[in-house]
Design a protein around this motif. Structure first.
Motif, PDB file in Angstrom:
ATOM      1  N   UNK A 119       0.819  -1.213   0.000  1.00  0.00           N
ATOM      2  CA  UNK A 119       0.000   0.000   0.000  1.00  0.00           C
ATOM      3  C   UNK A 119       0.851   1.261   0.000  1.00  0.00           C
ATOM      4  N   UNK A 120       2.058   1.163   0.512  1.00  0.00           N
ATOM      5  CA  UNK A 120       2.944   2.329   0.600  1.00  0.00           C
ATOM      6  C   UNK A 120       3.620   2.650  -0.732  1.00  0.00           C
ATOM      7  N   UNK A 121       3.765   1.662  -1.603  1.00  0.00           N
ATOM      8  CA  UNK A 121       4.553   1.838  -2.827  1.00  0.00           C
ATOM      9  C   UNK A 121       4.163   3.047  -3.667  1.00  0.00           C
ATOM     10  N   UNK A 122       2.861   3.330  -3.893  1.00  0.00           N
ATOM     11  CA  UNK A 122       2.524   4.468  -4.758  1.00  0.00           C
ATOM     12  C   UNK A 122       3.024   5.814  -4.256  1.00  0.00           C
ATOM     13  N   UNK A 123       3.308   5.915  -2.958  1.00  0.00           N
ATOM     14  CA  UNK A 123       3.769   7.190  -2.407  1.00  0.00           C
ATOM     15  C   UNK A 123       5.288   7.331  -2.427  1.00  0.00           C
ATOM     16  N   UNK A 124       5.985   6.315  -2.903  1.00  0.00           N
ATOM     17  CA  UNK A 124       7.454   6.330  -2.903  1.00  0.00           C
ATOM     18  C   UNK A 124       7.976   6.745  -4.276  1.00  0.00           C
ATOM     19  N   UNK A 125       7.667   7.953  -4.674  1.00  0.00           N
ATOM     20  CA  UNK A 125       7.951   8.380  -6.042  1.00  0.00           C
ATOM     21  C   UNK A 125       9.409   8.383  -6.427  1.00  0.00           C
ATOM     22  N   UNK A 126      10.319   8.722  -5.496  1.00  0.00           N
ATOM     23  CA  UNK A 126      11.741   8.820  -5.822  1.00  0.00           C
ATOM     24  C   UNK A 126      12.532   7.595  -5.419  1.00  0.00           C
ATOM     25  N   UNK A 127      11.897   6.639  -4.775  1.00  0.00           N
ATOM     26  CA  UNK A 127      12.595   5.439  -4.315  1.00  0.00           C
ATOM     27  C   UNK A 127      12.835   4.491  -5.485  1.00  0.00           C
ATOM     28  N   UNK A 128      13.995   3.836  -5.475  1.00  0.00           N
ATOM     29  CA  UNK A 128      14.327   2.843  -6.499  1.00  0.00           C
ATOM     30  C   UNK A 128      14.133   1.448  -5.918  1.00  0.00           C
ATOM     31  N   UNK A 129      13.432   0.615  -6.641  1.00  0.00           N
ATOM     32  CA  UNK A 129      13.217  -0.790  -6.278  1.00  0.00           C
ATOM     33  C   UNK A 129      14.126  -1.631  -7.156  1.00  0.00           C
ATOM     34  N   UNK A 130      15.075  -2.335  -6.566  1.00  0.00           N
ATOM     35  CA  UNK A 130      15.936  -3.252  -7.308  1.00  0.00           C
ATOM     36  C   UNK A 130      15.532  -4.672  -6.932  1.00  0.00           C
ATOM     37  N   UNK A 131      14.926  -5.383  -7.865  1.00  0.00           N
ATOM     38  CA  UNK A 131      14.493  -6.738  -7.611  1.00  0.00           C
ATOM     39  C   UNK A 131      15.447  -7.750  -8.215  1.00  0.00           C
ATOM     40  N   UNK A 132      15.572  -8.884  -7.530  1.00  0.00           N
ATOM     41  CA  UNK A 132      16.319 -10.022  -8.058  1.00  0.00           C
ATOM     42  C   UNK A 132      15.357 -11.196  -8.170  1.00  0.00           C
ATOM     43  N   UNK A 133      15.164 -11.724  -9.371  1.00  0.00           N
ATOM     44  CA  UNK A 133      14.332 -12.899  -9.596  1.00  0.00           C
ATOM     45  C   UNK A 133      12.939 -12.695  -9.000  1.00  0.00           C
ATOM     46  N   UNK A 134      12.574 -13.389  -7.925  1.00  0.00           N
ATOM     47  CA  UNK A 134      11.249 -13.215  -7.317  1.00  0.00           C
ATOM     48  C   UNK A 134      11.017 -11.783  -6.863  1.00  0.00           C
ATOM     49  N   UNK A 135      12.086 -11.086  -6.492  1.00  0.00           N
ATOM     50  CA  UNK A 135      11.969  -9.683  -6.106  1.00  0.00           C
ATOM     51  C   UNK A 135      11.590  -8.786  -7.266  1.00  0.00           C
ATOM     52  N   UNK A 136      11.782  -9.280  -8.487  1.00  0.00           N
ATOM     53  CA  UNK A 136      11.305  -8.594  -9.694  1.00  0.00           C
ATOM     54  C   UNK A 136       9.929  -9.106 -10.097  1.00  0.00           C
ATOM     55  N   UNK A 137       9.766 -10.436 -10.056  1.00  0.00           N
ATOM     56  CA  UNK A 137       8.516 -11.060 -10.487  1.00  0.00           C
ATOM     57  C   UNK A 137       7.330 -10.613  -9.640  1.00  0.00           C
ATOM     58  N   UNK A 138       7.580 -10.258  -8.379  1.00  0.00           N
ATOM     59  CA  UNK A 138       6.488  -9.848  -7.497  1.00  0.00           C
ATOM     60  C   UNK A 138       5.772  -8.607  -8.014  1.00  0.00           C
ATOM     61  N   UNK A 139       6.433  -7.816  -8.818  1.00  0.00           N
ATOM     62  CA  UNK A 139       5.823  -6.591  -9.341  1.00  0.00           C
ATOM     63  C   UNK A 139       4.941  -6.849 -10.558  1.00  0.00           C
TER      64      UNK A 139
END
Length: 234
Positions: A119-139
């Protein structure tokens, strides 16, 4: 939020340069939080593998925590409901980047919802999310039944932050389930856009626009149909 969705982590200069561009400043001036939660849902992972990821003790390329950040902390999502948002939300908001490890994507999606991070993600406009494998697939909207290792048969839906799916670790040595033939078969059951990417490839997403960064090889599918083949480095 700006996304850098990788298969194997920051494995080459092109992906590293893309990360710096997303951050808008050097890695040495950026603060990071590392999220290992997805590993707990993956039967092949263990307390040892979690420690190895946190401590950046894996052999070869692709580590996240040892890249020279200004600071690195660990954010375990399963603990967040027990401590209250007044404590953990400021930690997330103060971080420049969230480093999200691989494991089991459906399990990770569940705890992102349970913890309140989703729920918090939409408010994190300048934050960078770096996913690895499942950490990418979750999006993505769906991961495919073949990647569900936690509660198989109960669905492969994830968060749907982006409008495409990801088949990771394409042609990884010794992984018979990750060949291009398997990716083509997977794509026939994934509606819309999907990417098969190897560990030298990442997908950046900024303001809803996706771009591929690669020193390896990858394949784009649309409704199960492959585009023109992409050579190494393409």
């Amino acid at each position: 939020m700006k996304l850098l969705l990788t298969s194997g982590g920051v494995t080459n200069d092109s992906i590293r340069n893309a990360l710096v561009d997303l951050l808008g400043k050097p890695i040495a001036e950026s603060t990071a939080l590392f999220i290992p939660t997805a590993q707990w849902g993956q039967p092949q992972c263990s307390p040892e593998s979690v420690w190895m990821s946190v401590a950046d003790h894996w052999q070869g390329e692709g580590g996240l925590t040892g890249m020279g950040w200004k600071s690195v902390g660990v954010l375990e999502l399963t603990a967040l409901p027990s401590i209250g948002e007044d404590r953990w939300v400021p930690w997330v908001r103060d971080a420049d980047v969230l480093l999200v490890d691989g494991g089991e994507a459906v399990y990770l999606a569940t705890w992102m919802r349970e913890s309140g991070l989703a729920d918090l993600l939409p408010s994190l406009g300048d934050t960078v999310w770096v996913g690895v494998s499942a950490g990418s697939m979750v999006m993505t909207p769906r991961i495919g039944d073949e990647f569900v290792d936690w509660k198989p048969g109960e669905g492969d839906e994830t968060l749907g932050v982006v409008d495409f799916s990801i088949f990771p670790h394409l042609d990884y040595p010794g992984w018979s389930g990750n060949t291009m033939d398997r990716a083509r078969d997977w794509a026939t059951r994934i509606p819309g856009t999907a990417y098969a990417i190897d560990d030298q490839t990442a997908i950046s997403v900024v303001d809803g626009t996706a771009g591929v960064i690669s020193e390896g090889h990858w394949q784009l599918f649309r409704d199960g149909v492959a585009s023109e083949p992409t050579p190494a480095g393409g």
